[in-house]
Write a protein that holds these residues in place. Structure first.
Motif, mmCIF file in Angstrom:
data_model
loop_
_atom_site.group_PDB
_atom_site.id
_atom_site.type_symbol
_atom_site.label_atom_id
_atom_site.label_comp_id
_atom_site.label_asym_id
_atom_site.label_seq_id
_atom_site.Cartn_x
_atom_site.Cartn_y
_atom_site.Cartn_z
ATOM 1 N N SER A 136 0.826 -1.212 0.000
ATOM 2 C CA SER A 136 0.000 0.000 0.000
ATOM 3 C C SER A 136 0.860 1.262 0.000
ATOM 4 N N ALA A 137 1.892 1.288 0.839
ATOM 5 C CA ALA A 137 2.785 2.456 0.881
ATOM 6 C C ALA A 137 3.521 2.617 -0.445
ATOM 7 N N ASN A 138 3.938 1.501 -1.037
ATOM 8 C CA ASN A 138 4.629 1.550 -2.326
ATOM 9 C C ASN A 138 3.713 2.110 -3.409
ATOM 10 N N GLN A 139 2.452 1.704 -3.388
ATOM 11 C CA GLN A 139 1.483 2.183 -4.368
ATOM 12 C C GLN A 139 1.272 3.692 -4.234
ATOM 13 N N MET A 140 1.178 4.187 -3.000
ATOM 14 C CA MET A 140 0.996 5.629 -2.785
ATOM 15 C C MET A 140 2.236 6.412 -3.224
ATOM 16 N N ASP A 141 3.424 5.881 -2.934
ATOM 17 C CA ASP A 141 4.657 6.555 -3.348
ATOM 18 C C ASP A 141 4.790 6.583 -4.858
ATOM 19 N N TYR A 142 4.389 5.499 -5.527
ATOM 20 C CA TYR A 142 4.426 5.450 -6.988
ATOM 21 C C TYR A 142 3.464 6.491 -7.570
ATOM 22 N N ALA A 143 2.273 6.590 -6.993
ATOM 23 C CA ALA A 143 1.292 7.580 -7.465
ATOM 24 C C ALA A 143 1.835 8.999 -7.295
ATOM 25 N N ALA A 144 2.522 9.249 -6.190
ATOM 26 C CA ALA A 144 3.107 10.581 -5.974
ATOM 27 C C ALA A 144 4.193 10.877 -7.005
ATOM 28 N N ALA A 145 5.043 9.886 -7.304
ATOM 29 C CA ALA A 145 6.114 10.082 -8.294
ATOM 30 C C ALA A 145 5.541 10.321 -9.683
ATOM 31 N N THR A 146 4.504 9.575 -10.054
ATOM 32 C CA THR A 146 3.906 9.783 -11.381
ATOM 33 C C THR A 146 3.227 11.145 -11.472
ATOM 34 N N SER A 147 2.612 11.567 -10.382
ATOM 35 C CA SER A 147 1.990 12.888 -10.368
ATOM 36 C C SER A 147 3.038 13.990 -10.523
ATOM 37 N N LEU A 148 4.150 13.875 -9.794
ATOM 38 C CA LEU A 148 5.232 14.856 -9.928
ATOM 39 C C LEU A 148 5.801 14.880 -11.340
ATOM 40 N N TYR A 149 5.962 13.704 -11.925
ATOM 41 C CA TYR A 149 6.501 13.607 -13.283
ATOM 42 C C TYR A 149 5.556 14.285 -14.275
ATOM 43 N N THR A 150 4.267 13.980 -14.170
ATOM 44 C CA THR A 150 3.266 14.568 -15.073
ATOM 45 C C THR A 150 3.207 16.080 -14.923
ATOM 46 N N ARG A 151 3.217 16.564 -13.694
ATOM 47 C CA ARG A 151 3.156 18.015 -13.463
ATOM 48 C C ARG A 151 4.430 18.718 -13.939
ATOM 49 N N SER A 152 5.573 18.057 -13.765
ATOM 50 C CA SER A 152 6.830 18.646 -14.242
ATOM 51 C C SER A 152 6.833 18.769 -15.753
ATOM 52 N N LEU A 153 6.368 17.738 -16.429
ATOM 53 C CA LEU A 153 6.275 17.814 -17.894
ATOM 54 C C LEU A 153 5.306 18.903 -18.329
ATOM 55 N N GLY A 154 4.196 19.018 -17.614
ATOM 56 C CA GLY A 154 3.215 20.068 -17.929
ATOM 57 C C GLY A 154 3.795 21.456 -17.762
ATOM 58 N N LEU A 155 4.549 21.669 -16.684
ATOM 59 C CA LEU A 155 5.174 22.972 -16.463
ATOM 60 C C LEU A 155 6.185 23.292 -17.561
ATOM 61 N N LEU A 156 6.955 22.293 -17.947
ATOM 62 C CA LEU A 156 7.947 22.510 -19.009
ATOM 63 C C LEU A 156 7.282 22.825 -20.335
ATOM 64 N N LYS A 157 6.208 22.131 -20.641
ATOM 65 C CA LYS A 157 5.482 22.397 -21.898
ATOM 66 C C LYS A 157 4.874 23.808 -21.889
ATOM 67 N N THR A 158 4.368 24.216 -20.745
ATOM 68 C CA THR A 158 3.828 25.575 -20.622
ATOM 69 C C THR A 158 4.934 26.608 -20.796
ATOM 70 N N ALA A 159 6.098 26.341 -20.208
ATOM 71 C CA ALA A 159 7.217 27.268 -20.278
ATOM 72 C C ALA A 159 7.747 27.457 -21.706
ATOM 73 N N ILE A 160 7.691 26.392 -22.506
ATOM 74 C CA ILE A 160 8.207 26.527 -23.870
ATOM 75 C C ILE A 160 7.105 26.845 -24.883
ATOM 76 N N GLY A 161 5.874 27.036 -24.390
ATOM 77 C CA GLY A 161 4.781 27.468 -25.260
ATOM 78 C C GLY A 161 4.079 26.357 -26.011
ATOM 79 N N LYS A 162 4.186 25.141 -25.587
ATOM 80 C CA LYS A 162 3.525 24.021 -26.259
ATOM 81 C C LYS A 162 2.122 23.781 -25.710
ATOM 82 N N ARG A 163 1.705 24.547 -24.726
ATOM 83 C CA ARG A 163 0.377 24.419 -24.136
ATOM 84 C C ARG A 163 -0.355 25.699 -24.171
#
Length: 136
Positions: A109-136
């Protein structure tokens, strides 16, 4: 430099891969709960430096293991699950099986929650980068 080559994204990808592999190991522990003399295993969590590179304990380092009594002994004491001197409050089963299902399910259960947090951070980081370079 490609977006995927950024150290923070590389570290998050490594962390997600580690969580996937740990989930496999924990599932194996649970599936062998009734196997006599089975010892549960776990993975060493990867460590990262300030630049996002792995530092010891990750995929690149493995502890030595004695596979035969005729081999040279391993110096130092590694972490074991069966010799904690009763500190954990859990005992091994009479058949020699050291798997505690409640403990393993909490780890899953703890591993599943940590994985969800890492995927969320990864997705949000990619979103921020895309916004910064004007792709969004």
């Amino acid at each position: 430099m490609a977006i995927n080559d950024l150290p923070i994204l590389s570290a998050l990808r490594t962390k997600m891969q580690w969580h996937q592999e740990r989930q496999r190991v924990l599932a194996e522990n649970i599936s062998n709960a009734n196997t006599p003399n089975f010892k549960p295993r776990d993975l060493v969590e990867p460590k990262f430096d300030k630049k996002g590179s792995t530092v010891g304990g990750g995929f690149g380092s493995m502890a030595m293991m004695r596979t035969s009594a005729s081999h040279i002994g391993v110096s130092g004491s590694g972490q074991t699950f069966d010799g904690d001197g009763g500190k954990s409050g859990f005992l091994t089963r009479p058949a020699g099986n050291a798997v505690n299902l409640e403990d393993q399910m909490m780890r899953v259960s703890a591993n599943q929650m940590d994985y969800a947090a890492a995927t969320s951070l990864y997705t949000r980081s990619l979103g921020l980068l895309k916004t910064a370079i004007g792709k969004r």
